[in-house]
Design a protein around this motif. Structure first.
Motif, PDB file in Angstrom:
ATOM      1  N   ASP A 102       0.818  -1.213   0.000  1.00 20.67           N
ATOM      2  CA  ASP A 102       0.000   0.000   0.000  1.00 20.67           C
ATOM      3  C   ASP A 102       0.853   1.266   0.000  1.00 20.67           C
ATOM      4  O   ASP A 102       0.489   2.263  -0.622  1.00 20.67           O
ATOM      5  N   ALA A 103       2.001   1.226   0.672  1.00 22.63           N
ATOM      6  CA  ALA A 103       2.852   2.416   0.738  1.00 22.63           C
ATOM      7  C   ALA A 103       3.295   2.877  -0.642  1.00 22.63           C
ATOM      8  O   ALA A 103       3.552   4.059  -0.859  1.00 22.63           O
ATOM      9  N   ASN A 105       1.573   3.169  -3.204  1.00 28.53           N
ATOM     10  CA  ASN A 105       0.548   3.974  -3.871  1.00 28.53           C
ATOM     11  C   ASN A 105       0.768   5.460  -3.636  1.00 28.53           C
ATOM     12  O   ASN A 105       0.104   6.294  -4.250  1.00 28.53           O
ATOM     13  N   ALA A 106       1.722   5.796  -2.766  1.00 31.37           N
ATOM     14  CA  ALA A 106       2.064   7.199  -2.533  1.00 31.37           C
ATOM     15  C   ALA A 106       2.602   7.822  -3.807  1.00 31.37           C
ATOM     16  O   ALA A 106       3.349   7.205  -4.562  1.00 31.37           O
ATOM     17  N   GLU A 212      10.262   1.689   4.119  1.00 28.69           N
ATOM     18  CA  GLU A 212       8.805   1.842   4.189  1.00 28.69           C
ATOM     19  C   GLU A 212       8.104   0.860   3.249  1.00 28.69           C
ATOM     20  O   GLU A 212       7.053   0.317   3.581  1.00 28.69           O
ATOM     21  N   ASN A 217       3.007  -3.716   7.213  1.00 25.23           N
ATOM     22  CA  ASN A 217       2.034  -2.625   7.252  1.00 25.23           C
ATOM     23  C   ASN A 217       0.646  -3.243   7.402  1.00 25.23           C
ATOM     24  O   ASN A 217       0.250  -4.094   6.604  1.00 25.23           O
ATOM     25  N   LYS A 226      -7.396   0.565   4.446  1.00 23.95           N
ATOM     26  CA  LYS A 226      -6.633   1.387   3.509  1.00 23.95           C
ATOM     27  C   LYS A 226      -6.892   2.877   3.679  1.00 23.95           C
ATOM     28  O   LYS A 226      -5.969   3.698   3.669  1.00 23.95           O
ATOM     29  N   ASP A 229      -5.028   4.269   6.854  1.00 29.90           N
ATOM     30  CA  ASP A 229      -3.558   4.246   6.888  1.00 29.90           C
ATOM     31  C   ASP A 229      -3.092   4.336   8.341  1.00 29.90           C
ATOM     32  O   ASP A 229      -2.367   5.269   8.729  1.00 29.90           O
ATOM     33  N   ASN A 233       2.239   4.615   7.038  1.00 28.87           N
ATOM     34  CA  ASN A 233       3.272   4.231   6.062  1.00 28.87           C
ATOM     35  C   ASN A 233       3.152   5.018   4.757  1.00 28.87           C
ATOM     36  O   ASN A 233       4.141   5.499   4.208  1.00 28.87           O
ATOM     37  N   ARG A 234       1.911   5.122   4.272  1.00 32.10           N
ATOM     38  CA  ARG A 234       1.706   5.810   2.996  1.00 32.10           C
ATOM     39  C   ARG A 234       2.002   7.305   3.133  1.00 32.10           C
ATOM     40  O   ARG A 234       2.553   7.921   2.224  1.00 32.10           O
ATOM     41  N   ARG A 235       1.666   7.882   4.283  1.00 36.47           N
ATOM     42  CA  ARG A 235       1.945   9.302   4.499  1.00 36.47           C
ATOM     43  C   ARG A 235       3.452   9.551   4.526  1.00 36.47           C
ATOM     44  O   ARG A 235       3.941  10.525   3.934  1.00 36.47           O
ATOM     45  N   SER A 238       4.837   9.212   1.037  1.00 36.69           N
ATOM     46  CA  SER A 238       4.538  10.408   0.237  1.00 36.69           C
ATOM     47  C   SER A 238       5.548  11.511   0.521  1.00 36.69           C
ATOM     48  O   SER A 238       5.993  12.214  -0.390  1.00 36.69           O
TER      49      SER A 238
END
Length: 493
Positions: A102-103, A105-106, A212, A217, A226, A229, A233-235, A238
């Motif tokens: 998922d990370a 997708n940043a 990351e 995650n 999702k 978050d 991790n995604r933040r 990014s």
């Protein structure tokens, strides 16, 4: 209050689904064997902070084709050369799609990345750009002088440290060399000073991206989370990706201001391609392609060189043999050139043995089954995540004698190679998703390692001697040394 309600509903949903799953309701039939499941988490508690090691241990009990339930995600773990050949070669197309963390997708990374796109027209176009302009034999030969210059700068940096009796952080120094090598290939310029201990921030950002992307995650195990978050991790990804992409954006603007000056680098190729095929996503594709190259080509190369130096320092007999070969073939104190490597079989074996014990990406990049498939008599359901444990395969005692011992000598007679045809040694993967940077890596690493060994003697930094040769691992997508290798270069007598 609304947040608490949403989390409560999601938790209840996961609990109900997971409980049914544990008792076999909705669980696919004829899965490979695996450990007993717990409610909700399945087998998540078995991963630990070194998943490649934990999965290798579990495979000893449950077999080389093993299924786990990691939260909501059915996961297939491959831990033998035979099973890897089935997945990566014989049924390559069925297993060729990526399971995207998922990370990633940043910053729309996964949607434009050659590493994470499915096999499609866009993916083929990006691979063609890489193969034609960086990794083809013609391109590699054309840029050999550039690579040689960057290795000379690495040796000059080490020579400066030797004069002041200072230590060299091998991983960081190799990172700077790899970074500037790639930046010259892409942008025709250094992005950091090759003679100073600079670039720490850039290295930390690239390393953070790899960490990351590779760290456990919750969203990857429970996709219903999702939007929340929960671990951030995604933040964080990014933030890190945004920093690097901002640098690329400035470099592209700088080039565009120059007009039609020809540089014959990858940026020129990409800008010409955009001019010929205008598309609103082309600039994004270009920046993400550069990010792929920097993240995959710097951290993995520097980590491999650091592990190689650590193993050689840890094994004085190996060091002695390597230095003797270099002195006879090259001459003491001289730089190693790429066309010398073919005459240095023991040096090449050191690199192969390093990649066997310390594959840069221990679980390779995860794959996903998009359509139910049969594998060795088992049914692998649609949506299954697939992990190939290259770390476990490289340490398989049924394949390798003294599998945990660093022994380059074993490669002198075996003829095994890392190019994806010998499935007991697949640090770069195999099949259509094999790492496109393999041709560059097998040229650069031996030259860097050989030049470091042939130009200096080395001693451990006395202040951190115990930590320097601690062979503990730090898990991420890239498997790095937990403690940096800091050693003092000593001028040759």
């Amino acid at each position: 209050m609304d947040f608490v309600i949403i989390v409560s509903i999601l938790f209840s949903y996961i609990l109900i689904r997971a409980t049914f799953f544990v008792f076999g309701v909705g669980r696919p039939k004829n899965l490979p064997p695996g450990p007993t499941l717990l409610p909700i988490i399945g087998n998540l508690h078995l991963l630990g902070d070194q998943p490649h090691q934990s999965l290798a241990k579990l495979a000893e009990t449950h077999g080389p084709i093993m299924s786990l339930q990691l939260g909501q995600i059915t996961t297939l773990v491959i831990s033998s050369a035979t099973a890897a050949k089935e997945v990566l070669q014989k049924q390559d197309l069925a297993f060729s799609t990526r399971h995207v963390p998922d990370a990633l997708n940043a910053c729309s990374h996964a949607s434009h990345s050659v590493a994470w796109l499915p096999v499609c027209t866009e993916w083929r176009t990006l691979r063609r750009i890489l193969n034609s302009n960086i990794f083809s034999n013609n391109s590699l030969e054309a840029n050999e002088c550039l690579r040689s210059k960057k290795v000379e700068e690495l040796i000059a940096y080490c020579r400066k440290a030797s004069v002041s009796n200072d230590y060299v952080d091998i991983g960081r120094a190799a990172f700077r060399t790899s970074l500037n090598l790639l930046s010259n290939t892409i942008f025709s310029k250094d992005v950091i000073d090759p003679y100073e201990d600079s670039g720490k921030e850039f290295k930390e950002v690239i390393t953070s991206i790899m960490v990351e992307a590779g760290k456990p995650n919750l969203v990857d195990f429970f996709p219903v989370l999702k939007k929340i978050d929960p671990q951030g991790n995604r933040r964080r990804m990014s933030h890190y990706c945004g920093k690097v992409l901002k640098i690329f954006e400035e470099l592209i603007k700088e080039r565009l201001k120059m007009g039609r000056l020809k540089h014959d680098d990858l940026l020129d190729v990409c800008l010409n391609n955009i001019q010929d095929n205008p598309n609103e996503n082309n600039h994004t594709h270009m920046e993400i392609l550069f990010l792929d190259l920097f993240s995959a080509g710097t951290d993995t190369t520097s980590s491999t060189l650091e592990w190689a130096m650590a193993e050689v320092l840890h094994n004085p007999i190996v060091m002695k043999k390597a230095k003797e070969e270099l002195e006879v073939v090259i001459g003491k104190g001289k730089m190693v050139k790429e066309n010398d490597v073919g005459r240095l079989p023991y040096l090449s074996c050191i690199v192969k043995e390093t990649l066997r014990l310390h594959p840069p990406v221990p679980l390779l990049l995860p794959r996903k089954v998009v359509k139910q498939v049969q594998l060795s008599g088992y049914t692998i359901p649609e949506g299954t995540k697939v992990l190939v444990n290259a770390w476990a395969i490289g340490r398989d005692p049924t394949i390798w004698d003294d599998s945990l011992v660093f022994n380059p000598q074993s490669f002198l007679e075996s003829g095994r190679d890392v190019r994806g045809q010998d499935f007991d040694l697949i640090p770069f993967g195999a099949g259509r998703r094999i790492c496109p940077g393999l041709p560059l890596a097998i040229r650069v690493v031996p030259v860097m390692l050989g030049s470091l060994l042939n130009n200096f003697d080395w001693s451990l930094d006395t202040n951190i001697q115990d930590k320097a040769l601690d062979m503990s691992e730090k898990f991420g997508i890239t498997l790095s040394k937990a403690n940096p290798l800091c050693v003092v270069p000593i001028p040759l007598n």
